[in-house]
Write a protein that holds these residues in place. Structure first.
Motif, PDB file in Angstrom:
ATOM      1  N   THR A 133       2.422   5.859  -2.949  1.00  0.00           N
ATOM      2  CA  THR A 133       3.496   6.784  -3.314  1.00  0.00           C
ATOM      3  C   THR A 133       3.542   6.975  -4.829  1.00  0.00           C
ATOM      4  O   THR A 133       3.643   8.103  -5.320  1.00  0.00           O
ATOM      5  N   LEU A 134       3.432   5.897  -5.581  1.00  0.00           N
ATOM      6  CA  LEU A 134       3.423   6.002  -7.047  1.00  0.00           C
ATOM      7  C   LEU A 134       2.174   6.731  -7.537  1.00  0.00           C
ATOM      8  O   LEU A 134       2.235   7.487  -8.504  1.00  0.00           O
ATOM      9  N   GLU A 135       1.058   6.514  -6.859  1.00  0.00           N
ATOM     10  CA  GLU A 135      -0.185   7.179  -7.241  1.00  0.00           C
ATOM     11  C   GLU A 135      -0.073   8.696  -7.076  1.00  0.00           C
ATOM     12  O   GLU A 135      -0.521   9.453  -7.928  1.00  0.00           O
ATOM     13  N   THR A 136       0.546   9.128  -6.000  1.00  0.00           N
ATOM     14  CA  THR A 136       0.626  10.564  -5.730  1.00  0.00           C
ATOM     15  C   THR A 136       1.801  11.254  -6.415  1.00  0.00           C
ATOM     16  O   THR A 136       1.691  12.420  -6.789  1.00  0.00           O
ATOM     17  N   MET A 137       2.903  10.547  -6.600  1.00  0.00           N
ATOM     18  CA  MET A 137       4.108  11.184  -7.140  1.00  0.00           C
ATOM     19  C   MET A 137       4.376  10.881  -8.608  1.00  0.00           C
ATOM     20  O   MET A 137       5.229  11.509  -9.213  1.00  0.00           O
ATOM     21  N   GLY A 138       3.696   9.886  -9.153  1.00  0.00           N
ATOM     22  CA  GLY A 138       3.982   9.486 -10.522  1.00  0.00           C
ATOM     23  C   GLY A 138       5.172   8.544 -10.552  1.00  0.00           C
ATOM     24  O   GLY A 138       5.647   8.082  -9.513  1.00  0.00           O
ATOM     25  N   PRO A 139       5.665   8.231 -11.751  1.00  0.00           N
ATOM     26  CA  PRO A 139       6.742   7.256 -11.893  1.00  0.00           C
ATOM     27  C   PRO A 139       7.975   7.603 -11.046  1.00  0.00           C
ATOM     28  O   PRO A 139       8.375   8.769 -10.984  1.00  0.00           O
ATOM     29  N   GLN A 140       8.518   6.582 -10.394  1.00  0.00           N
ATOM     30  CA  GLN A 140       9.694   6.742  -9.536  1.00  0.00           C
ATOM     31  C   GLN A 140      10.616   5.551  -9.718  1.00  0.00           C
ATOM     32  O   GLN A 140      10.153   4.445  -9.997  1.00  0.00           O
ATOM     33  N   HIS A 141      11.910   5.773  -9.507  1.00  0.00           N
ATOM     34  CA  HIS A 141      12.822   4.628  -9.466  1.00  0.00           C
ATOM     35  C   HIS A 141      12.891   4.135  -8.023  1.00  0.00           C
ATOM     36  O   HIS A 141      12.398   4.799  -7.105  1.00  0.00           O
ATOM     37  N   GLY A 142      13.457   2.964  -7.826  1.00  0.00           N
ATOM     38  CA  GLY A 142      13.460   2.340  -6.506  1.00  0.00           C
ATOM     39  C   GLY A 142      14.054   3.208  -5.417  1.00  0.00           C
ATOM     40  O   GLY A 142      13.498   3.326  -4.325  1.00  0.00           O
ATOM     41  N   PHE A 143      15.192   3.844  -5.710  1.00  0.00           N
ATOM     42  CA  PHE A 143      15.839   4.695  -4.712  1.00  0.00           C
ATOM     43  C   PHE A 143      14.928   5.867  -4.335  1.00  0.00           C
ATOM     44  O   PHE A 143      14.794   6.209  -3.162  1.00  0.00           O
ATOM     45  N   TYR A 167      12.267   2.661 -13.729  1.00  0.00           N
ATOM     46  CA  TYR A 167      11.184   3.477 -13.186  1.00  0.00           C
ATOM     47  C   TYR A 167       9.914   2.647 -13.095  1.00  0.00           C
ATOM     48  O   TYR A 167       9.610   1.855 -13.987  1.00  0.00           O
ATOM     49  N   TYR A 168       9.185   2.854 -12.013  1.00  0.00           N
ATOM     50  CA  TYR A 168       7.954   2.121 -11.757  1.00  0.00           C
ATOM     51  C   TYR A 168       6.795   3.096 -11.776  1.00  0.00           C
ATOM     52  O   TYR A 168       6.908   4.222 -11.298  1.00  0.00           O
ATOM     53  N   GLU A 169       5.669   2.636 -12.336  1.00  0.00           N
ATOM     54  CA  GLU A 169       4.460   3.455 -12.316  1.00  0.00           C
ATOM     55  C   GLU A 169       3.261   2.571 -12.025  1.00  0.00           C
ATOM     56  O   GLU A 169       3.252   1.380 -12.347  1.00  0.00           O
ATOM     57  N   ILE A 170       2.256   3.165 -11.430  1.00  0.00           N
ATOM     58  CA  ILE A 170       1.061   2.423 -11.051  1.00  0.00           C
ATOM     59  C   ILE A 170       0.183   2.213 -12.290  1.00  0.00           C
ATOM     60  O   ILE A 170       0.138   3.055 -13.182  1.00  0.00           O
ATOM     61  N   THR A 171      -0.494   1.079 -12.336  1.00  0.00           N
ATOM     62  CA  THR A 171      -1.409   0.763 -13.429  1.00  0.00           C
ATOM     63  C   THR A 171      -2.849   1.030 -12.969  1.00  0.00           C
ATOM     64  O   THR A 171      -3.103   1.298 -11.789  1.00  0.00           O
ATOM     65  N   LEU A 186       4.636  -6.697  -6.978  1.00  0.00           N
ATOM     66  CA  LEU A 186       3.597  -5.777  -7.448  1.00  0.00           C
ATOM     67  C   LEU A 186       3.510  -5.787  -8.972  1.00  0.00           C
ATOM     68  O   LEU A 186       2.417  -5.723  -9.549  1.00  0.00           O
ATOM     69  N   GLU A 187       4.661  -5.876  -9.622  1.00  0.00           N
ATOM     70  CA  GLU A 187       4.681  -5.920 -11.079  1.00  0.00           C
ATOM     71  C   GLU A 187       4.076  -7.228 -11.590  1.00  0.00           C
ATOM     72  O   GLU A 187       3.299  -7.235 -12.552  1.00  0.00           O
ATOM     73  N   GLN A 188       4.384  -8.333 -10.934  1.00  0.00           N
ATOM     74  CA  GLN A 188       3.826  -9.628 -11.330  1.00  0.00           C
ATOM     75  C   GLN A 188       2.308  -9.665 -11.162  1.00  0.00           C
ATOM     76  O   GLN A 188       1.607 -10.341 -11.907  1.00  0.00           O
ATOM     77  N   ARG A 189       1.797  -8.923 -10.203  1.00  0.00           N
ATOM     78  CA  ARG A 189       0.348  -8.863  -9.982  1.00  0.00           C
ATOM     79  C   ARG A 189      -0.338  -7.885 -10.941  1.00  0.00           C
ATOM     80  O   ARG A 189      -1.564  -7.797 -10.954  1.00  0.00           O
ATOM     81  N   GLY A 190       0.448  -7.143 -11.693  1.00  0.00           N
ATOM     82  CA  GLY A 190      -0.118  -6.188 -12.645  1.00  0.00           C
ATOM     83  C   GLY A 190      -0.511  -4.864 -12.022  1.00  0.00           C
ATOM     84  O   GLY A 190      -1.209  -4.067 -12.647  1.00  0.00           O
ATOM     85  N   TRP A 191      -0.050  -4.600 -10.803  1.00  0.00           N
ATOM     86  CA  TRP A 191      -0.406  -3.364 -10.112  1.00  0.00           C
ATOM     87  C   TRP A 191       0.536  -2.213 -10.450  1.00  0.00           C
ATOM     88  O   TRP A 191       0.176  -1.059 -10.267  1.00  0.00           O
ATOM     89  N   ILE A 192       1.745  -2.545 -10.908  1.00  0.00           N
ATOM     90  CA  ILE A 192       2.694  -1.545 -11.381  1.00  0.00           C
ATOM     91  C   ILE A 192       3.332  -2.080 -12.662  1.00  0.00           C
ATOM     92  O   ILE A 192       3.246  -3.262 -12.962  1.00  0.00           O
ATOM     93  N   ARG A 193       3.969  -1.190 -13.409  1.00  0.00           N
ATOM     94  CA  ARG A 193       4.767  -1.598 -14.566  1.00  0.00           C
ATOM     95  C   ARG A 193       6.081  -0.832 -14.482  1.00  0.00           C
ATOM     96  O   ARG A 193       6.171   0.203 -13.818  1.00  0.00           O
ATOM     97  N   LEU A 211       0.827  -1.205   0.000  1.00  0.00           N
ATOM     98  CA  LEU A 211       0.000   0.000   0.000  1.00  0.00           C
ATOM     99  C   LEU A 211       0.866   1.262   0.000  1.00  0.00           C
ATOM    100  O   LEU A 211       0.563   2.222  -0.709  1.00  0.00           O
ATOM    101  N   MET A 212       1.954   1.264   0.764  1.00  0.00           N
ATOM    102  CA  MET A 212       2.840   2.440   0.784  1.00  0.00           C
ATOM    103  C   MET A 212       3.442   2.697  -0.590  1.00  0.00           C
ATOM    104  O   MET A 212       3.483   3.839  -1.052  1.00  0.00           O
ATOM    105  N   VAL A 213       3.898   1.641  -1.247  1.00  0.00           N
ATOM    106  CA  VAL A 213       4.508   1.794  -2.581  1.00  0.00           C
ATOM    107  C   VAL A 213       3.460   2.258  -3.582  1.00  0.00           C
ATOM    108  O   VAL A 213       3.686   3.221  -4.332  1.00  0.00           O
ATOM    109  N   LEU A 214       2.311   1.599  -3.610  1.00  0.00           N
ATOM    110  CA  LEU A 214       1.269   1.967  -4.560  1.00  0.00           C
ATOM    111  C   LEU A 214       0.796   3.403  -4.351  1.00  0.00           C
ATOM    112  O   LEU A 214       0.632   4.163  -5.306  1.00  0.00           O
TER     113      LEU A 214
END
Length: 116
Positions: free
Chosen positions: A22-32, A81-85, A60-67, A17-20
């Motif tokens: 964060t990506l939802e509010t900030m947009g694409p981010q790298h792991g660091f 870079y990761y982004e929410i789907t 999360l990527e395997q579940r299709g929640w991020i790409r 939930l924290m990762v999702l």
């Protein structure tokens, strides 16, 4: 139970939930960037290491929640870079509702304990 065990239990149950969120509010981010933002929001209480964050990102990527996609960081380095789907946004809504219910239940138990 030691403080370290308690902290990791909480983290494991809420990291998705924290990762999702964060990506939802900030947009694409790298792991660091994700790790730094989560640390910042937690007031320094959560300092994610690679062994914790990257398996979560893979899950999360395997579940299709991020790409993910490769790009260049601000430091001119290659970074993933990761982004929410759309499916991930639906999951944020679902998990946020579940979290709110859990918090409400726990507040009742805490209040009950304080009344005794």
């Amino acid at each position: 139970m030691s403080t370290g065990e308690s902290k990791s239990d909480i983290l494991q149950g809420t990291l998705d939930l924290m990762v999702l969120r964060t990506l939802e509010t900030m947009g694409p981010q790298h792991g660091f960037g994700l790790a730094k933002r989560i640390q910042q929001i937690s007031g320094g209480a959560l300092d994610l290491n690679q062994g914790t964050l990257y398996p979560a990102l893979l899950r999360l990527e395997q579940r299709g929640w991020i790409r993910s996609r490769w790009g260049t960081s601000d430091a001119n380095r290659r970074a993933k870079y990761y982004e929410i789907t759309r499916k991930g946004r639906q999951q944020v809504e679902k998990e946020s509702e579940e979290w709110s219910r859990t918090v409400a239940i726990m507040e009742r138990f805490v209040r009950l304990a304080e009344e005794d």
